[in-house]
Structures are given as structure tokens and as C-alpha cells.
Design an enzyme around this catalytic site. Structure first.
Site, PDB file in Angstrom:
ATOM      1  N   CYS A  37       0.772  -1.230  -0.055  1.00 26.76           N
ATOM      2  CA  CYS A  37       0.149  -0.098   0.097  1.00 26.76           C
ATOM      3  C   CYS A  37       0.872   1.200  -0.143  1.00 26.76           C
ATOM      4  O   CYS A  37       1.589   1.424  -0.914  1.00 26.76           O
ATOM      5  CB  CYS A  37      -1.036  -0.197   1.115  1.00 26.76           C
ATOM      6  SG  CYS A  37      -2.455   1.061   0.894  1.00 26.76           S
ATOM      7  N   HIS A  88      -3.340  -4.798   1.729  1.00 22.44           N
ATOM      8  CA  HIS A  88      -2.760  -5.012   2.885  1.00 22.44           C
ATOM      9  C   HIS A  88      -2.830  -6.488   3.429  1.00 22.44           C
ATOM     10  O   HIS A  88      -3.596  -6.965   4.207  1.00 22.44           O
ATOM     11  CB  HIS A  88      -3.529  -4.266   4.106  1.00 22.44           C
ATOM     12  CG  HIS A  88      -3.395  -2.802   4.147  1.00 22.44           C
ATOM     13  ND1 HIS A  88      -2.359  -2.129   5.316  1.00 22.44           N
ATOM     14  CD2 HIS A  88      -3.837  -1.858   3.380  1.00 22.44           C
ATOM     15  CE1 HIS A  88      -2.482  -0.888   5.190  1.00 22.44           C
ATOM     16  NE2 HIS A  88      -3.330  -0.895   4.038  1.00 22.44           N
ATOM     17  N   GLU A 138      -1.223  -8.164   5.597  1.00 28.83           N
ATOM     18  CA  GLU A 138      -0.734  -8.245   6.992  1.00 28.83           C
ATOM     19  C   GLU A 138      -2.166  -8.451   7.679  1.00 28.83           C
ATOM     20  O   GLU A 138      -2.265  -8.741   8.843  1.00 28.83           O
ATOM     21  CB  GLU A 138      -0.008  -7.583   7.668  1.00 28.83           C
ATOM     22  CG  GLU A 138      -0.469  -6.101   7.958  1.00 28.83           C
ATOM     23  CD  GLU A 138      -0.722  -5.356   6.585  1.00 28.83           C
ATOM     24  OE1 GLU A 138      -0.580  -5.456   5.646  1.00 28.83           O
ATOM     25  OE2 GLU A 138      -1.207  -4.093   6.895  1.00 28.83           O
TER      26      GLU A 138
HETATM   27  N1  GLN Z   1      -3.427   6.471   0.602  1.00 29.84           N
HETATM   28  C1  GLN Z   1      -2.332   6.020   1.456  1.00 29.84           C
HETATM   29  C2  GLN Z   1      -1.011   6.994   0.991  1.00 29.84           C
HETATM   30  O1  GLN Z   1      -1.218   7.600   0.162  1.00 29.84           O
HETATM   31  C3  GLN Z   1      -2.000   4.710   1.500  1.00 29.84           C
HETATM   32  C4  GLN Z   1      -2.996   3.851   2.065  1.00 29.84           C
HETATM   33  C5  GLN Z   1      -2.621   2.672   2.788  1.00 29.84           C
HETATM   34  O2  GLN Z   1      -1.391   2.603   2.964  1.00 29.84           O
HETATM   35  N2  GLN Z   1      -3.771   2.024   3.389  1.00 29.84           N
HETATM   36  O3  GLN Z   1      -0.001   6.645   1.378  1.00 29.84           O
END
Ligand code: GLN
Length: 205
Positions: free
Chosen positions: A80, A174, A176
Site C-alpha cells: 500500500c 494489506h 498483513e
Molecule cells: N493512501 C495512502 C497513501 O497515500 C496509502 C493507504 C494505505 O497504506 N492503506 O499513502
């Protein structure tokens, strides 16, 4: 010797990554300082907020050291916000954030839009065997361009969600947050001290 795998622990979802890595049989530690970074053979960059992670990398004196380790080919798994940090180009990024350009992809921050802030999907990932991988997406980055050297391991509606380039693995969700550790196992499977099933090596008798 079993590899030491760090999880960048400046912000965001690091504790569960450490638990998943320990279940894979590696020695897992939190990384917040250059001294801790120097101890690890591989690194997970977790989800969180990529602009905040960028700032904290600078203020903790890790930005350049991490850049050097990445340039040396340290195996790294970004999820992410971690995917954003490892990408080549950030679309809709904050002006003060940066990325390390280790996977030749362009990602749009929060690219799935507000209506579907969070969603789950069952992924087909050939590299992980026949069972689908449940993936939890939270304000996820959307991959909008993929370079020729990038291997796409899974997609949702033809948008790549797991990519790999050399020693760097990235996922826009994610892993995890579920009990399924197969993606962590895939990441650690090439590291020293890890058996072929992703568990610890058999002890030498
Ligand atoms: N939107 C987040 C960002 O810009 C990422 C979201 C996440 O890691 N769940 O970093």
C-alpha cells in the site's frame, strides 16, 4: 544463519507484518534508525500514509541510507503506502513526498476513489498456488503504468495489484490484515535460512 527482516516502523501497519514474518520463520525486527537498518538483510515497508512516511524517513535520517540499501538490491516488500514509496512515479502525490524508483510503475494515490475507499477481493496468484488470496484494500494506490521489466503477479479488473521487479515485491493492499501469510512467504522464500516451504530450515543434526 536465519535472515533478519526489518519492518519500517515509523508509522502505519507494522506490528502485524512483524507477526506474519515471524510466522514465516525469520528473525523480524522494527526499523526506525540507520543502525537498525544496517542490521537487516531485507525490509518490509508497510501501509500507512506515504507523505508522512516520506517526512519521517527524512527526520529519522533514513532517507539516503534506505536509498543506498535499495540501490544495492536489498530484497524489499512494499504494501500500500510502501508500494507508493518503491514506485517510479506518484500521481496525485503531495509536493513534499518522494519515491525510490525501484519498481517501474506509476501509481495514483487513493486511485480507487472515495466511493470505494476500502474493498476486498479474492485474487488469483499463480505464484501462490491454486487457492485465492483474500486482499484488503484501504485507500489503495492504483497502478496506472507498468514498465517492461515489471512482472505482474495479480490484477483486479486488469489493474495490477501485486508486482515484482528483481528483489522488490509490491502489493497495493494489506496482506498483513488477514491470516494468510503466503505473500510474506513468497517474499522471504529466497532469503538465507528459509526452507522451501517458507518455514525455518530444518536444523542441522
Ligand atoms: N493512501 C495512502 C497513501 O497515500 C496509502 C493507504 C494505505 O497504506 N492503506 O499513502
Amino acid at each position: 544463519m536465519t535472515s533478519v527482516v526489518g519492518t519500517l516502523a515509523l508509522q502505519g501497519a507494522f506490528a502485524r507484518h512483524i507477526a506474519a514474518l515471524r510466522r514465516c520463520g525469520v528473525d523480524a525486527i522494527e526499523v526506525r534508525t540507520p543502525a537498525q537498518l544496517a542490521q537487516v538483510d531485507a525490509l518490509v515497508i508497510p501501509g500507512g500514509e506515504s507523505g508522512v512516511i516520506s517526512k519521517l524517513l527524512v527526520s529519522n535520517g533514513l532517507k539516503d541510507e534506505l536509498g543506498e540499501r535499495l540501490a544495492e538490491g536489498m530484497p524489499t516488500f512494499g504494501t500500500c503506502a510502501g508500494m507508493i514509496m518503491l514506485s517510479a512515479e506518484i500521481l496525485d502525490g503531495r509536493t513534499d513526498q518522494f519515491c525510490y524508483d525501484r519498481v517501474d510503475i506509476a501509481v495514483r494515490r487513493n486511485g480507487y476513489g472515495r466511493q470505494i475507499d476500502s474493498f476486498e477481493a479474492d485474487l488469483t496468484v499463480t505464484a501462490l498456488g491454486p487457492d485465492p488470496l483474500r486482499a484488503v484494500f484501504i485507500r489503495a494506490p492504483k497502478v496506472e503504468r507498468v514498465g517492461p521489466d515489471v512482472e505482474v503477479l495479480a490484477s483486479v479488473d486488469e489493474v495490477p495489484v501485486i508486482c515484482r521487479q528483481g528483489p522488490v515485491l509490491v502489493a497495493s493492499f494489506h496482506p498483513e490484515l488477514t491470516d494468510d501469510i503466503r505473500l510474506h512467504q513468497l517474499f522471504v522464500s529466497g532469503l538465507a535460512g528459509i526452507g522451501p516451504d517458507g518455514g525455518p530450515d530444518d536444523p542441522i543434526e
